[in-house]
Write a protein that holds these residues in place. Structure first.
Motif, PDB file in Angstrom:
ATOM      1  N   UNK A 135      -9.857   2.203  -0.407  1.00 62.00           N
ATOM      2  CA  UNK A 135      -9.265   0.875  -0.240  1.00 62.00           C
ATOM      3  C   UNK A 135      -8.759   0.460   0.881  1.00 62.00           C
ATOM      4  N   UNK A 136      -8.165   1.373   1.737  1.00 64.19           N
ATOM      5  CA  UNK A 136      -7.838   1.068   3.210  1.00 64.19           C
ATOM      6  C   UNK A 136      -8.973   1.047   4.149  1.00 64.19           C
ATOM      7  N   UNK A 137      -9.872   1.591   3.737  1.00 62.74           N
ATOM      8  CA  UNK A 137     -11.160   1.507   4.676  1.00 62.74           C
ATOM      9  C   UNK A 137     -11.682   0.178   4.361  1.00 62.74           C
ATOM     10  N   UNK A 138     -11.720  -0.292   3.270  1.00 63.06           N
ATOM     11  CA  UNK A 138     -12.536  -1.349   2.786  1.00 63.06           C
ATOM     12  C   UNK A 138     -11.750  -2.742   3.268  1.00 63.06           C
ATOM     13  N   UNK A 139     -10.285  -2.753   3.185  1.00 59.16           N
ATOM     14  CA  UNK A 139      -9.691  -3.667   3.716  1.00 59.16           C
ATOM     15  C   UNK A 139      -9.536  -3.788   5.280  1.00 59.16           C
ATOM     16  N   UNK A 140      -9.615  -2.699   5.740  1.00 56.58           N
ATOM     17  CA  UNK A 140      -9.632  -2.663   7.488  1.00 56.58           C
ATOM     18  C   UNK A 140     -11.043  -3.272   7.667  1.00 56.58           C
ATOM     19  N   UNK A 141     -12.064  -2.819   7.054  1.00 56.62           N
ATOM     20  CA  UNK A 141     -13.511  -3.612   7.371  1.00 56.62           C
ATOM     21  C   UNK A 141     -13.282  -5.241   6.972  1.00 56.62           C
ATOM     22  N   UNK A 142     -12.552  -5.373   6.192  1.00 61.36           N
ATOM     23  CA  UNK A 142     -12.815  -6.914   5.783  1.00 61.36           C
ATOM     24  C   UNK A 142     -11.635  -7.620   6.530  1.00 61.36           C
ATOM     25  N   UNK A 143     -10.816  -6.971   7.321  1.00 62.51           N
ATOM     26  CA  UNK A 143      -9.900  -7.801   8.340  1.00 62.51           C
ATOM     27  C   UNK A 143      -8.503  -7.971   7.594  1.00 62.51           C
ATOM     28  N   UNK A 144      -8.304  -7.274   6.476  1.00 62.20           N
ATOM     29  CA  UNK A 144      -6.964  -7.720   5.624  1.00 62.20           C
ATOM     30  C   UNK A 144      -5.683  -6.837   6.092  1.00 62.20           C
ATOM     31  N   UNK A 145      -6.016  -5.806   6.988  1.00 61.37           N
ATOM     32  CA  UNK A 145      -4.546  -4.996   7.587  1.00 61.37           C
ATOM     33  C   UNK A 145      -3.951  -5.852   8.438  1.00 61.37           C
ATOM     34  N   UNK A 146      -2.697  -6.037   8.054  1.00 63.62           N
ATOM     35  CA  UNK A 146      -1.779  -6.833   8.703  1.00 63.62           C
ATOM     36  C   UNK A 146      -2.257  -8.408   8.881  1.00 63.62           C
ATOM     37  N   UNK A 147      -2.551  -8.769   7.877  1.00 61.77           N
ATOM     38  CA  UNK A 147      -3.354 -10.401   7.725  1.00 61.77           C
ATOM     39  C   UNK A 147      -2.864 -11.041   6.477  1.00 61.77           C
TER      40      UNK A 147
END
Length: 284
Positions: A135-147
């Motif tokens: 999930x972290x990898x997916x969210x990182x690729x989607x630009x969800x981290x710190x957003x």
């Protein structure tokens, strides 16, 4: 024989009342302890008089908590605002997506309808903790981290709320929609102007529960929004820091401020939540 049974009823009621009273006190004890600790005069007073009621309450601790507790430049007020938008956003998207999905599955016939309902039941069986790296990898690729875009991840609809709303819409008479269709209403109009108002009590109860869970959710924020801490995340970080830099009355004051909004929300909506729970239990 009947008289003996009648005489035993008050005794049983008093016993049960006593048990529930003790249970209520046990539930209230952490809250009372935190409130009392938040009013103590410094950490030394907290250690020496931990079990004693504070006779000279120091209400200024709440002001100091608001102004002094911060994480890497993020103030207590900023954390409060982060808690508001995170909790409100996840609640709105989660409940609305669950409501749309439940209504569509309950009231419309299409291929894969039964499979979708079964899919919801199946995914609720399996734990999701092992999926955190993916999930972290997916969210990182989607630009969800710190957003704030992370809120989109909570718009799935495949959860227990779906089952509750599915059961509700399943019992709604379709004649309401048919009457609206005759008058020229579209499917979206029927959903927004007829079905949603009818489901408002259940939706309000689910929204309150969802908001409280999101407000207390420090794990996801700590992992996916490290630079946008909420109050629950802040309290977690402060709690670990207090092991080395002790000012526990200040910490408990911050906890009480964090707790206050959801206590007010629950007390305001308590009747709706209890009615929905009771009626849902009967229908189930």
């Amino acid at each position: 024989m009947a008289r003996k049974k009648l005489n035993r009823v008050p005794v049983a009621m008093w016993v049960m009342t006593g048990i529930f009273a003790i249970y209520s006190l046990l539930l209230l004890f952490p809250l009372i302890f935190a409130l009392n600790s938040s009013l103590k005069n410094g950490d030394q007073d907290f250690i020496m008089n931990m079990s004693k009621i504070t006779l000279n309450p120091k209400f200024v601790n709440y002001i100091h908590a608001w102004t002094e507790l911060e994480i890497s430049g993020v103030t207590f007020g900023d954390m409060f605002l982060n808690s508001v938008w995170f909790s409100a956003g996840t609640t709105l998207l989660n409940v609305f997506s669950s409501m749309c999905l439940a209504y569509g599955v309950a009231k419309y016939r299409f291929k894969g309808r039964d499979a979708m309902y079964s899919f919801v039941l199946i995914i609720m069986v399996f734990p999701v903790f092992g999926t955190l790296p993916a999930r972290y990898k997916l969210y990182s690729n989607l630009g969800f981290i710190d957003s704030p875009l992370l809120l989109l991840a909570y718009a799935g609809g495949f959860d227990s709320q779906f089952l509750i709303l599915y059961a509700f819409f399943k019992n709604v008479d379709w004649s309401f929609a048919e009457s609206a269709f005759i008058d020229g209403a579209s499917h979206w109009t029927v959903f927004i102007r007829i079905m949603m108002p009818m489901a408002l009590p259940a939706v309000a109860a689910l929204a309150v529960s969802n908001f409280i869970v999101s407000w207390n959710n420090y794990g996801d924020v700590l992992l996916y929004l490290p630079n946008m801490p909420t109050l629950s995340t802040g309290m977690y970080v402060f709690d670990t820091k207090m092991m080395y830099q002790a000012d526990r009355p200040l910490l408990y004051a911050g906890m009480m401020i964090t707790l206050l909004p959801i206590v007010i929300l629950y007390l305001t909506m308590q009747k709706t939540v209890m009615e929905m729970t009771f009626e849902g239990g009967i229908k189930g």
